[in-house]
Scaffold this motif. Structure first.
Motif, PDB file in Angstrom:
ATOM      1  N   GLY A 161       0.796  -1.051   0.009  1.00 50.88           N
ATOM      2  CA  GLY A 161      -0.092   0.110  -0.084  1.00 50.88           C
ATOM      3  C   GLY A 161       0.760   1.149   0.016  1.00 50.88           C
ATOM      4  N   LYS A 162       2.153   1.289  -0.499  1.00 47.34           N
ATOM      5  CA  LYS A 162       3.110   2.181  -0.281  1.00 47.34           C
ATOM      6  C   LYS A 162       2.953   3.058  -1.818  1.00 47.34           C
ATOM      7  CE  LYS A 162       6.094   0.542   3.201  1.00 47.34           C
ATOM      8  NZ  LYS A 162       7.697   0.139   3.502  1.00 47.34           N
ATOM      9  N   ARG A 163       3.370   4.092  -1.925  1.00 49.42           N
ATOM     10  CA  ARG A 163       3.389   4.825  -3.102  1.00 49.42           C
ATOM     11  C   ARG A 163       4.571   4.560  -3.934  1.00 49.42           C
ATOM     12  NH1 ARG A 163       1.500   9.691  -5.789  1.00 49.42           N
ATOM     13  NH2 ARG A 163       2.698  10.617  -7.015  1.00 49.42           N
ATOM     14  N   ALA A 164       4.556   4.053  -5.088  1.00 50.04           N
ATOM     15  CA  ALA A 164       5.763   3.572  -5.962  1.00 50.04           C
ATOM     16  C   ALA A 164       5.734   4.689  -7.164  1.00 50.04           C
ATOM     17  CB  ALA A 164       5.570   2.221  -6.590  1.00 50.04           C
ATOM     18  N   THR A 165       6.919   5.415  -7.309  1.00 54.36           N
ATOM     19  CA  THR A 165       7.136   6.275  -8.020  1.00 54.36           C
ATOM     20  C   THR A 165       8.223   5.757  -9.172  1.00 54.36           C
ATOM     21  OG1 THR A 165       6.441   8.080  -6.526  1.00 54.36           O
ATOM     22  CG2 THR A 165       7.586   8.871  -8.673  1.00 54.36           C
ATOM     23  N   VAL A 166       8.119   6.214 -10.533  1.00 53.10           N
ATOM     24  CA  VAL A 166       8.996   6.003 -11.616  1.00 53.10           C
ATOM     25  C   VAL A 166       9.072   7.359 -12.316  1.00 53.10           C
ATOM     26  CG1 VAL A 166       8.767   3.497 -11.617  1.00 53.10           C
ATOM     27  CG2 VAL A 166       7.413   4.991 -12.887  1.00 53.10           C
ATOM     28  N   TYR A 167       9.849   7.322 -13.215  1.00 51.04           N
ATOM     29  CA  TYR A 167      10.339   8.602 -13.934  1.00 51.04           C
ATOM     30  C   TYR A 167      10.342   8.049 -15.536  1.00 51.04           C
ATOM     31  CZ  TYR A 167      11.281  10.562  -9.449  1.00 51.04           C
ATOM     32  OH  TYR A 167      10.993  10.698  -8.114  1.00 51.04           O
ATOM     33  N   LEU A 168       9.815   9.221 -16.411  1.00 50.79           N
ATOM     34  CA  LEU A 168      10.110   8.872 -17.871  1.00 50.79           C
ATOM     35  C   LEU A 168      11.282   8.911 -18.254  1.00 50.79           C
ATOM     36  CD1 LEU A 168       6.864  10.870 -18.888  1.00 50.79           C
ATOM     37  CD2 LEU A 168       6.928   8.437 -18.155  1.00 50.79           C
ATOM     38  N   ILE A 169      11.819   8.196 -19.156  1.00 53.47           N
ATOM     39  CA  ILE A 169      13.001   8.169 -19.791  1.00 53.47           C
ATOM     40  C   ILE A 169      13.091   9.229 -21.073  1.00 53.47           C
ATOM     41  CG2 ILE A 169      14.918   6.969 -20.980  1.00 53.47           C
ATOM     42  CD1 ILE A 169      14.457   4.377 -19.441  1.00 53.47           C
ATOM     43  N   GLU A 170      12.008   9.244 -21.852  1.00 53.33           N
ATOM     44  CA  GLU A 170      12.062  10.068 -22.931  1.00 53.33           C
ATOM     45  C   GLU A 170      10.935  10.970 -22.683  1.00 53.33           C
ATOM     46  OE1 GLU A 170      12.278   8.040 -26.455  1.00 53.33           O
ATOM     47  OE2 GLU A 170      14.332   7.273 -26.287  1.00 53.33           O
ATOM     48  N   PRO A 171      10.840  12.056 -23.241  1.00 47.93           N
ATOM     49  CA  PRO A 171       9.521  13.213 -23.346  1.00 47.93           C
ATOM     50  C   PRO A 171       8.415  12.477 -24.254  1.00 47.93           C
ATOM     51  CG  PRO A 171      11.160  13.948 -24.927  1.00 47.93           C
ATOM     52  CD  PRO A 171      11.860  12.825 -24.129  1.00 47.93           C
TER      53      PRO A 171
END
Length: 244
Positions: free
Chosen positions: A28-38
């Motif tokens: 139930g935790k928040r998982a965050t990722v990031y975009l490699i390309e726009p």
């Protein structure tokens, strides 16, 4: 949405990253990722953060920041950090050892020729210093004596002469802005003499008019009293004449 390339860039999600993200979702935790390309179609720049909604194999469903929709992305399109990892530095090629230069033969030393002894230059004798000009001392002006503070004179004096309805006269003296002093009674004759000494005709006429009016009233009163006295004497004589 336009097709995205399927190349595997450096820094994309690894199986260990996918396992860690899935474990965070299970707790139930928040998982965050990031975009490699726009993604220009969604106006998402490179490095945009996205919340992980679900993971299915290598497909990660995310909700990018500023987008109200859930979008599927492949693991090779996302990374676990905002900035890409630094690429390892390439090892520099070893430089070949520089060969030692061949030894050169020793240079021949030319014989030294004795130089002629230089003739000493005569030192000029010091000239006597010019006499200094006498200093001109300008005498400073003598200090001016401090101006003495003017001595304050006595306050102004006002003398008021008052005449009452019963011919009672009084004098009041006032010093400057102080309250008037107590009125002192004076005789009409002294007021008349004092005003005449001043030589002010208007003041003399004003005082004499009051005194003349008071004199006339006094004369009328005396005449009335005489008449009453005569009447009383006549009545007394008549009463005496009736007695045996």
């Amino acid at each position: 949405m336009p097709p995205r390339r399927r190349s595997t860039p450096t820094g994309s999600l690894t199986p260990e990253n996918l396992e860690s993200l899935a474990h965070a979702l299970a707790e139930g935790k928040r998982a965050t990722v990031y975009l490699i390309e726009p993604t220009p179609s969604l106006a998402l720049p490179e490095g945009t953060s996205a919340k992980v909604v679900s993971i299915d194999g290598n497909t990660v469903t995310i909700r990018p920041k500023g987008v109200d929709d859930e979008l599927p992305f492949e693991a090779d399109e996302l990374r676990i950090t905002r900035n890409p990892p630094a690429s390892p530095a390439k090892p520099s090629a070893a430089k070949p050892a520089a060969s030692k230069p061949a030894s050169r033969p020793a240079a021949k030393v030319a014989p030294r020729v004795a130089s002629p002894t230089p003739t000493p230059t005569p030192t000029p004798s010091p000239t006597a210093p010019a006499p200094a000009a006498p200093a001109v001392v300008t005498p400073s002006p003598a200090p001016k004596p401090a101006a003495r503070k003017a001595r304050k004179g006595p306050d102004s004096v006002s003398v008021t002469i008052h005449a009452g309805v019963d011919n009672d006269w009084s004098v009041t003296v006032t010093h400057g802005a102080r309250r008037p002093g107590k009125a002192q009674p004076v005789s009409p004759e002294s007021v008349s003499r004092a005003v005449k000494e001043l030589g002010d005709d208007s003041a003399v006429q004003a005082v004499e008019a009051v005194i003349t009016h008071a004199r006339e009233e006094a004369s009328q009163r005396v005449a009335e009293l005489r008449r009453q006295l005569e009447e009383a004497q006549s009545m007394l004589a008549a009463l005496d004449g009736e007695n045996p």
